[in-house]
Write a protein that holds these residues in place. Structure first.
Motif, PDB file in Angstrom:
ATOM      1  N   PHE A 298       0.964  -1.039   0.084  1.00 20.81           N
ATOM      2  CA  PHE A 298       0.011  -0.100   0.114  1.00 20.81           C
ATOM      3  C   PHE A 298       1.000   1.214   0.076  1.00 20.81           C
ATOM      4  N   ALA A 299       0.429   2.291  -0.604  1.00 24.92           N
ATOM      5  CA  ALA A 299       1.024   3.577  -0.568  1.00 24.92           C
ATOM      6  C   ALA A 299       0.843   4.233   0.773  1.00 24.92           C
ATOM      7  N   GLN A 300       1.813   4.745   1.178  1.00 21.75           N
ATOM      8  CA  GLN A 300       2.094   5.517   2.504  1.00 21.75           C
ATOM      9  C   GLN A 300       1.681   7.117   2.261  1.00 21.75           C
ATOM     10  N   GLN A 301       1.005   7.724   3.235  1.00 22.56           N
ATOM     11  CA  GLN A 301       0.483   9.091   3.173  1.00 22.56           C
ATOM     12  C   GLN A 301       0.905   9.962   4.266  1.00 22.56           C
ATOM     13  N   PHE A 302       1.083  11.082   4.023  1.00 18.09           N
ATOM     14  CA  PHE A 302       1.301  12.153   4.831  1.00 18.09           C
ATOM     15  C   PHE A 302       1.094  13.467   4.431  1.00 18.09           C
ATOM     16  N   THR A 303       1.168  14.360   5.287  1.00 16.90           N
ATOM     17  CA  THR A 303       0.423  15.987   5.055  1.00 16.90           C
ATOM     18  C   THR A 303       1.879  16.668   4.936  1.00 16.90           C
TER      19      THR A 303
ATOM     20  N   ASP B 229       2.445  31.351  -2.773  1.00 18.09           N
ATOM     21  CA  ASP B 229       3.080  30.390  -1.964  1.00 18.09           C
ATOM     22  C   ASP B 229       2.687  28.764  -2.921  1.00 18.09           C
ATOM     23  N   HIS B 230       3.798  28.277  -2.925  1.00 18.75           N
ATOM     24  CA  HIS B 230       3.901  27.023  -3.797  1.00 18.75           C
ATOM     25  C   HIS B 230       4.436  25.652  -3.045  1.00 18.75           C
ATOM     26  N   ILE B 231       4.050  24.565  -3.415  1.00 19.58           N
ATOM     27  CA  ILE B 231       4.704  23.333  -3.188  1.00 19.58           C
ATOM     28  C   ILE B 231       4.871  22.753  -4.447  1.00 19.58           C
ATOM     29  N   PHE B 232       6.088  22.243  -4.753  1.00 15.91           N
ATOM     30  CA  PHE B 232       6.472  21.547  -5.842  1.00 15.91           C
ATOM     31  C   PHE B 232       6.985  20.341  -5.412  1.00 15.91           C
ATOM     32  N   LEU B 233       6.874  19.186  -6.352  1.00 17.14           N
ATOM     33  CA  LEU B 233       7.149  17.692  -6.282  1.00 17.14           C
ATOM     34  C   LEU B 233       7.902  17.232  -7.265  1.00 17.14           C
ATOM     35  N   THR B 234       8.653  16.213  -6.930  1.00 19.01           N
ATOM     36  CA  THR B 234       9.160  15.068  -8.103  1.00 19.01           C
ATOM     37  C   THR B 234       8.080  14.333  -8.200  1.00 19.01           C
ATOM     38  N   LYS B 235       8.146  13.368  -9.314  1.00 15.57           N
ATOM     39  CA  LYS B 235       7.044  12.448  -9.771  1.00 15.57           C
ATOM     40  C   LYS B 235       6.883  11.332  -8.957  1.00 15.57           C
ATOM     41  N   ASP B 236       7.797  11.229  -8.139  1.00 16.62           N
ATOM     42  CA  ASP B 236       7.583  10.096  -7.085  1.00 16.62           C
ATOM     43  C   ASP B 236       6.355  10.092  -6.130  1.00 16.62           C
ATOM     44  N   PHE B 237       5.970  11.466  -6.080  1.00 17.63           N
ATOM     45  CA  PHE B 237       4.775  11.403  -5.017  1.00 17.63           C
ATOM     46  C   PHE B 237       3.527  11.615  -5.928  1.00 17.63           C
ATOM     47  N   THR B 238       2.413  10.947  -5.312  1.00 12.26           N
ATOM     48  CA  THR B 238       1.123  11.335  -5.868  1.00 12.26           C
ATOM     49  C   THR B 238       0.327  12.156  -4.820  1.00 12.26           C
ATOM     50  N   VAL B 239      -0.080  13.360  -5.488  1.00 17.19           N
ATOM     51  CA  VAL B 239      -0.885  14.300  -4.824  1.00 17.19           C
ATOM     52  C   VAL B 239      -2.279  13.771  -4.545  1.00 17.19           C
TER      53      VAL B 239
ATOM     54  N   MET C  29      -1.615  23.370   2.033  1.00 19.59           N
ATOM     55  CA  MET C  29      -1.589  22.042   2.482  1.00 19.59           C
ATOM     56  C   MET C  29      -1.787  21.012   1.466  1.00 19.59           C
ATOM     57  N   ILE C  30      -1.023  19.932   1.247  1.00 19.34           N
ATOM     58  CA  ILE C  30      -1.328  18.965   0.544  1.00 19.34           C
ATOM     59  C   ILE C  30      -1.115  17.494   1.213  1.00 19.34           C
ATOM     60  N   VAL C  31      -1.714  16.610   0.691  1.00 16.34           N
ATOM     61  CA  VAL C  31      -1.655  15.154   1.084  1.00 16.34           C
ATOM     62  C   VAL C  31      -1.064  14.307   0.082  1.00 16.34           C
ATOM     63  N   VAL C  32       0.062  13.592   0.409  1.00 17.77           N
ATOM     64  CA  VAL C  32       0.586  12.865  -0.701  1.00 17.77           C
ATOM     65  C   VAL C  32       0.903  11.381  -0.344  1.00 17.77           C
ATOM     66  N   ASP C  33       0.760  10.568  -1.173  1.00 19.27           N
ATOM     67  CA  ASP C  33       1.339   9.218  -1.165  1.00 19.27           C
ATOM     68  C   ASP C  33       2.605   8.925  -1.742  1.00 19.27           C
ATOM     69  N   HIS C  34       3.150   7.712  -1.284  1.00 19.49           N
ATOM     70  CA  HIS C  34       4.491   7.315  -1.888  1.00 19.49           C
ATOM     71  C   HIS C  34       4.618   5.965  -1.789  1.00 19.49           C
ATOM     72  N   GLN C  35       5.133   5.191  -2.865  1.00 23.46           N
ATOM     73  CA  GLN C  35       5.193   3.741  -2.435  1.00 23.46           C
ATOM     74  C   GLN C  35       6.187   3.216  -1.649  1.00 23.46           C
TER      75      GLN C  35
END
Length: 292
Positions: free
Chosen positions: A19-24, A244-254, A286-292
């Motif tokens: 399962f993907a792990q999730q954090f804020t 105000d921005h949050i940028f991410l690499t493709k490893d994260f799923t928003v 604020m964002i909630v992201v998943d990662h494997q």
């Protein structure tokens, strides 16, 4: 029977591991506590706002977040009010405790800080100075983190770009992209901050079209963004400008993106009525992201 139970336990463990792990994640310009401004006169002083900001963070359950504009005593106040968090960062004026920070807070029960560093947004990156046409020295703080539960590692970069220097913002964007490649390599990266420009600017485009990072706003299927991010302590302000921005690499799923327009009620000067107040002159993202 014991074998069946054991097989069930193992099956659940295997499924859970996949399962993907999730954090804020969040970014929040909290407005500096400056004795020379009239924030306290208008009822927006740090002492009034700190308890509200702490409750906002705790209610929305930020796991890790970048801050902008805080002075050392503001960071200490946040830390004392939220003992389950730690932070990394240094003051931009002397590389120690003087001036505003771009500190990163994180839950110590959820993340381990593996390494950290700071660099100035200027051609000379290793000491306090102003870059290009910037009005003030600007700093970027970063940390290498490991999620305690899963062992997942990622980097977090956080900054506050200059409010005047157009060239400085563009060159700062290029500089941070270079630093990310040097420091983080191919690892997962979160990059947040007050960029002092919105989604239509060229320095924003430098980052968002880099092929390395993407704005979480664009990646999220669920957006709660009924306002922009700068409010000037005016609860009635309305804008579409996100600075105000949050940028991410493709490893994260928003999974979710929100601009939190929380307000609170405080008594007016006369003390007989209440008015809507805001915890800062910026709304947190604020964002909630998943990662494997």
């Amino acid at each position: 029977m014991k074998k069946i139970i054991l097989l069930l336990v193992l099956s659940i463990a295997i499924c859970t591991a996949g399962f993907a792990q999730q954090f804020t994640v969040a970014t929040y310009n909290m407005r500096n506590d400056n004795a020379s401004n009239d924030d306290s006169v208008r009822g927006n002083g740090w002492k009034q706002r700190l308890p509200v900001i702490v409750k906002l963070i705790q209610f929305h359950d930020f796991d890790i977040f970048g801050t902008q504009e805080c002075l050392i005593h503001q960071l200490q106040g946040l830390k004392a009010s939220m003992p389950n968090y730690a932070y990394t960062g240094i003051g931009r004026d002397d590389g120690k405790t003087e001036g505003e920070f771009s500190a990163i807070f994180y839950k110590t029960t959820k993340f381990k800080l593996l390494a950290h560093g700071d660099f100035w947004l200027a051609p000379v990156t290793d000491k306090p100075n102003k870059g290009w046409d910037a009005a003030l020295p600007r700093i970027c703080s970063w940390g290498a983190f490991q999620e305690i539960k899963t062992g997942y590692k990622f980097y977090y970069f956080n900054l506050h770009m200059d409010h005047i220097g157009v060239v400085a913002r563009r060159e700062s964007a290029k500089l941070v992209l270079t630093k990310i490649k040097t420091i983080a390599g191919t690892a997962s990266v979160i990059f947040s901050g007050d960029f002092n420009v919105d989604q239509t600017s060229d320095s924003y485009a430098v980052i968002n079209t880099s092929g390395t990072l993407k704005d979480a706003y664009e990646l999220s299927p669920i957006k709660y963004a009924e306002n922009g991010t700068f409010n000037d302590f005016n609860a009635n302000t309305k804008t579409t400008s996100r600075i105000d921005h949050i940028f991410l690499t493709k490893d994260f799923t928003v999974k979710r993106y929100g601009i939190l327009t929380d307000s609170y009620r405080a008594k007016t000067k006369g003390g007989d009525k209440y008015e809507a107040k805001l915890p800062s002159d910026h709304f947190p993202v604020m964002i909630v992201v998943d990662h494997q």
